[in-house]
Motif scaffolding. Sequence first.
Motif, PDB file in Angstrom:
ATOM      1  N   ARG A 393      20.404  19.291  20.638  1.00  0.00           N
ATOM      2  CA  ARG A 393      18.987  19.997  20.945  1.00  0.00           C
ATOM      3  C   ARG A 393      18.813  21.328  20.714  1.00  0.00           C
ATOM      4  O   ARG A 393      17.762  21.927  20.103  1.00  0.00           O
ATOM      5  CB  ARG A 393      18.520  19.451  22.325  1.00  0.00           C
ATOM      6  N   ARG A 394      19.810  21.933  21.151  1.00  0.00           N
ATOM      7  CA  ARG A 394      19.971  23.648  21.019  1.00  0.00           C
ATOM      8  C   ARG A 394      19.505  23.930  19.633  1.00  0.00           C
ATOM      9  O   ARG A 394      18.985  24.969  19.207  1.00  0.00           O
ATOM     10  CB  ARG A 394      21.025  24.105  21.722  1.00  0.00           C
ATOM     11  N   PHE A 395      20.227  23.232  18.730  1.00  0.00           N
ATOM     12  CA  PHE A 395      20.300  23.604  17.482  1.00  0.00           C
ATOM     13  C   PHE A 395      19.398  22.743  16.566  1.00  0.00           C
ATOM     14  O   PHE A 395      19.205  22.449  15.276  1.00  0.00           O
ATOM     15  CB  PHE A 395      21.574  23.261  16.706  1.00  0.00           C
ATOM     16  N   GLY A 396      18.327  22.132  17.174  1.00  0.00           N
ATOM     17  CA  GLY A 396      17.079  22.011  16.579  1.00  0.00           C
ATOM     18  C   GLY A 396      17.134  20.387  15.981  1.00  0.00           C
ATOM     19  O   GLY A 396      16.213  19.731  15.448  1.00  0.00           O
ATOM     20  N   CYS A 397      18.076  19.525  16.454  1.00  0.00           N
ATOM     21  CA  CYS A 397      18.375  18.163  16.135  1.00  0.00           C
ATOM     22  C   CYS A 397      17.613  17.131  17.323  1.00  0.00           C
ATOM     23  O   CYS A 397      17.876  17.449  18.241  1.00  0.00           O
ATOM     24  CB  CYS A 397      19.772  17.766  16.112  1.00  0.00           C
ATOM     25  N   SER A 398      16.656  16.466  16.555  1.00  0.00           N
ATOM     26  CA  SER A 398      15.918  15.494  17.667  1.00  0.00           C
ATOM     27  C   SER A 398      16.668  14.407  17.789  1.00  0.00           C
ATOM     28  O   SER A 398      17.029  13.523  16.802  1.00  0.00           O
ATOM     29  CB  SER A 398      14.709  15.166  17.018  1.00  0.00           C
ATOM     30  N   VAL A 399      17.177  14.138  19.090  1.00  0.00           N
ATOM     31  CA  VAL A 399      17.872  12.966  19.420  1.00  0.00           C
ATOM     32  C   VAL A 399      17.214  12.218  20.541  1.00  0.00           C
ATOM     33  O   VAL A 399      16.511  12.871  21.315  1.00  0.00           O
ATOM     34  CB  VAL A 399      19.105  13.359  19.892  1.00  0.00           C
ATOM     35  N   PRO A 400      17.538  11.067  20.749  1.00  0.00           N
ATOM     36  CA  PRO A 400      16.896  10.234  21.859  1.00  0.00           C
ATOM     37  C   PRO A 400      17.414  10.398  23.381  1.00  0.00           C
ATOM     38  O   PRO A 400      18.432  10.855  23.391  1.00  0.00           O
ATOM     39  CB  PRO A 400      17.253   8.818  21.408  1.00  0.00           C
ATOM     40  N   PRO A 401      16.326  10.715  24.056  1.00  0.00           N
ATOM     41  CA  PRO A 401      16.939  11.271  25.349  1.00  0.00           C
ATOM     42  C   PRO A 401      17.570  10.538  26.048  1.00  0.00           C
ATOM     43  O   PRO A 401      17.328   9.292  26.418  1.00  0.00           O
ATOM     44  CB  PRO A 401      15.538  11.666  26.110  1.00  0.00           C
ATOM     45  N   GLY A 402      18.914  10.883  26.416  1.00  0.00           N
ATOM     46  CA  GLY A 402      19.822   9.895  27.114  1.00  0.00           C
ATOM     47  C   GLY A 402      20.342   8.996  26.205  1.00  0.00           C
ATOM     48  O   GLY A 402      20.962   7.958  26.885  1.00  0.00           O
ATOM     49  N   GLY A 403      20.173   8.796  25.001  1.00  0.00           N
ATOM     50  CA  GLY A 403      20.467   7.874  24.212  1.00  0.00           C
ATOM     51  C   GLY A 403      21.895   7.484  23.942  1.00  0.00           C
ATOM     52  O   GLY A 403      22.468   6.265  24.118  1.00  0.00           O
ATOM     53  N   GLY A 404      22.746   8.581  24.066  1.00  0.00           N
ATOM     54  CA  GLY A 404      24.091   8.315  23.884  1.00  0.00           C
ATOM     55  C   GLY A 404      24.848   7.946  25.056  1.00  0.00           C
ATOM     56  O   GLY A 404      25.580   6.970  25.136  1.00  0.00           O
ATOM     57  N   VAL A 405      24.575   8.422  26.326  1.00  0.00           N
ATOM     58  CA  VAL A 405      24.919   7.875  27.776  1.00  0.00           C
ATOM     59  C   VAL A 405      24.491   6.670  27.996  1.00  0.00           C
ATOM     60  O   VAL A 405      25.453   5.954  28.316  1.00  0.00           O
ATOM     61  CB  VAL A 405      24.429   8.937  28.551  1.00  0.00           C
ATOM     62  N   ASP A 406      23.365   6.210  27.621  1.00  0.00           N
ATOM     63  CA  ASP A 406      22.596   4.839  27.924  1.00  0.00           C
ATOM     64  C   ASP A 406      23.491   3.956  27.253  1.00  0.00           C
ATOM     65  O   ASP A 406      24.142   2.906  27.611  1.00  0.00           O
ATOM     66  CB  ASP A 406      21.388   4.823  27.643  1.00  0.00           C
ATOM     67  N   ALA A 407      23.708   4.217  25.874  1.00  0.00           N
ATOM     68  CA  ALA A 407      24.448   3.337  24.801  1.00  0.00           C
ATOM     69  C   ALA A 407      25.700   2.960  25.526  1.00  0.00           C
ATOM     70  O   ALA A 407      26.438   2.002  25.228  1.00  0.00           O
ATOM     71  CB  ALA A 407      24.378   3.643  23.540  1.00  0.00           C
ATOM     72  N   ALA A 408      26.655   4.008  25.560  1.00  0.00           N
ATOM     73  CA  ALA A 408      28.009   4.297  26.186  1.00  0.00           C
ATOM     74  C   ALA A 408      28.173   3.378  27.487  1.00  0.00           C
ATOM     75  O   ALA A 408      29.064   2.377  27.653  1.00  0.00           O
ATOM     76  CB  ALA A 408      28.662   5.407  26.020  1.00  0.00           C
ATOM     77  N   ALA A 409      27.149   3.566  28.499  1.00  0.00           N
ATOM     78  CA  ALA A 409      27.503   2.855  29.650  1.00  0.00           C
ATOM     79  C   ALA A 409      27.094   1.332  29.463  1.00  0.00           C
ATOM     80  O   ALA A 409      27.815   0.732  30.199  1.00  0.00           O
ATOM     81  CB  ALA A 409      26.343   3.596  30.788  1.00  0.00           C
ATOM     82  N   ASP A 410      26.364   0.922  28.587  1.00  0.00           N
ATOM     83  CA  ASP A 410      26.137  -0.190  28.475  1.00  0.00           C
ATOM     84  C   ASP A 410      27.337  -1.027  28.078  1.00  0.00           C
ATOM     85  O   ASP A 410      27.871  -2.109  28.355  1.00  0.00           O
ATOM     86  CB  ASP A 410      25.034  -0.562  27.267  1.00  0.00           C
ATOM     87  N   VAL A 411      28.198  -0.245  26.954  1.00  0.00           N
ATOM     88  CA  VAL A 411      29.369  -0.795  26.652  1.00  0.00           C
ATOM     89  C   VAL A 411      30.415  -1.044  28.062  1.00  0.00           C
ATOM     90  O   VAL A 411      30.923  -2.237  27.961  1.00  0.00           O
ATOM     91  CB  VAL A 411      30.290  -0.093  25.571  1.00  0.00           C
TER      92      VAL A 411
END
Length: 415
Positions: A393-411
């Motif tokens: 996000r700091r470098f201007g890349c739009s990513v889903p909020p919490g998308g990475g943590v949520d997907a990994a936690a689901d696994v």
Amino acid sequence: MNGPSLPGPHLPGPIDPPARLLMGPGPVSAYPSVLRAMSAPLVGQYDPFMTASMTQTQQLYRQVWGTTNDATVLVDGTSRAGIEAAIVSLVRPGDRVLVPVFGRFGLLLAEIATRAMAEVHTIEVPWGQVFPVSTIEEAVRRVRPTLLALVQGDTSTTMNQPLDEVGALCARYGVLFYSDATASLGGNLFEADAWGLDAATAGLQKCLGGPSGSAPITLSPRAVDVLRSRQRIEAGIREPDDPDASDFVRSNYFDLGMILDYWGPRRLNHHTEATSMLYAARECARVLLAEGRDAVVERHRVAGAAMLAGVRGLGLQVFGDVAHKMHNVVAVEIPDGVPGEEVRAAMLADLGIEIGTSFGPLHGRVWRIGTMGYNAQQDAVLTTLAALEVVLRRFGCSVPPGGGVDAAADVYRGA
């Protein structure tokens, strides 16, 4: 006459590394018990405790490798020391060596075999793929090598080359089969005996969860016969002007025949064993076997699946044939317009987390994120994904909020 100089303010203080979470392709954060083992007191190289520890380490690594090979020892040095010892000891000048190359470390095997004065033949697939066994068999029929040298897991591409049918193929054609398992042993299935390996080497600094500096190696009886045949000149059985005298091992330090004599019952002096590294290697194997070999592989599988789901949950693309990806590392395509090295530098400087780049055609194109050894666990995975989201996000890349943590936690919830 001047006396001894006194310590001054210009002298550095005791070593005090910064806290880091090492989530690259290796080295990784070591198990705490491995670090404690390395601080244990030294003993003499022929002290009964030392020789008993060497014997215990051999027994432990037979289980790690999945073998009954007597010739299961350590080579003092990094994983590359083990690779070089295997190749220079097994290959005579002029021998044909076949190296299937699917990444940076296949190229390394070819280079070392060339330095051993072998006639080196390579076959290649694009980085991000692995070899069908039929392609390897066609090359074996054509080249008729003495040795097939094949990486199992190549961290440069993250690919895991299937080995389960290759040993039987080599046996049919009378070919010695060697595999470099530096990046894969401990975190991915490896069965030295069941897969027909004649030689295999590794290092501690990846899935085994230790420091670089000791190289476990196992050798089949057939490989040992080759080593022993190359010792005949040193034993005085052959005269130096014998036409075959040129085939002796050109390295003293990496002569596996001599190393086996040091580790064997005669304990013939070859070098002074790196005691603290022996302690580390012993503890790496002990920790793995205490948890259970299959359980450790499964822990790496789940951590790798969680990291894969997490980077995809951030909307990032993954490099290579994911069906053949190692459990313990994923190559993430750097999004267009994102300065990959600056992201890595910010992760390290601001959050204390290290991720890696890659080599050759993948340098600057992917980040390599590891989940191995002590760090193949949920907290390390989720922390890394949360940090990556913040920096992107700091470098201007739009990513889903919490998308990475949520997907990994689901696994992890589904594991």
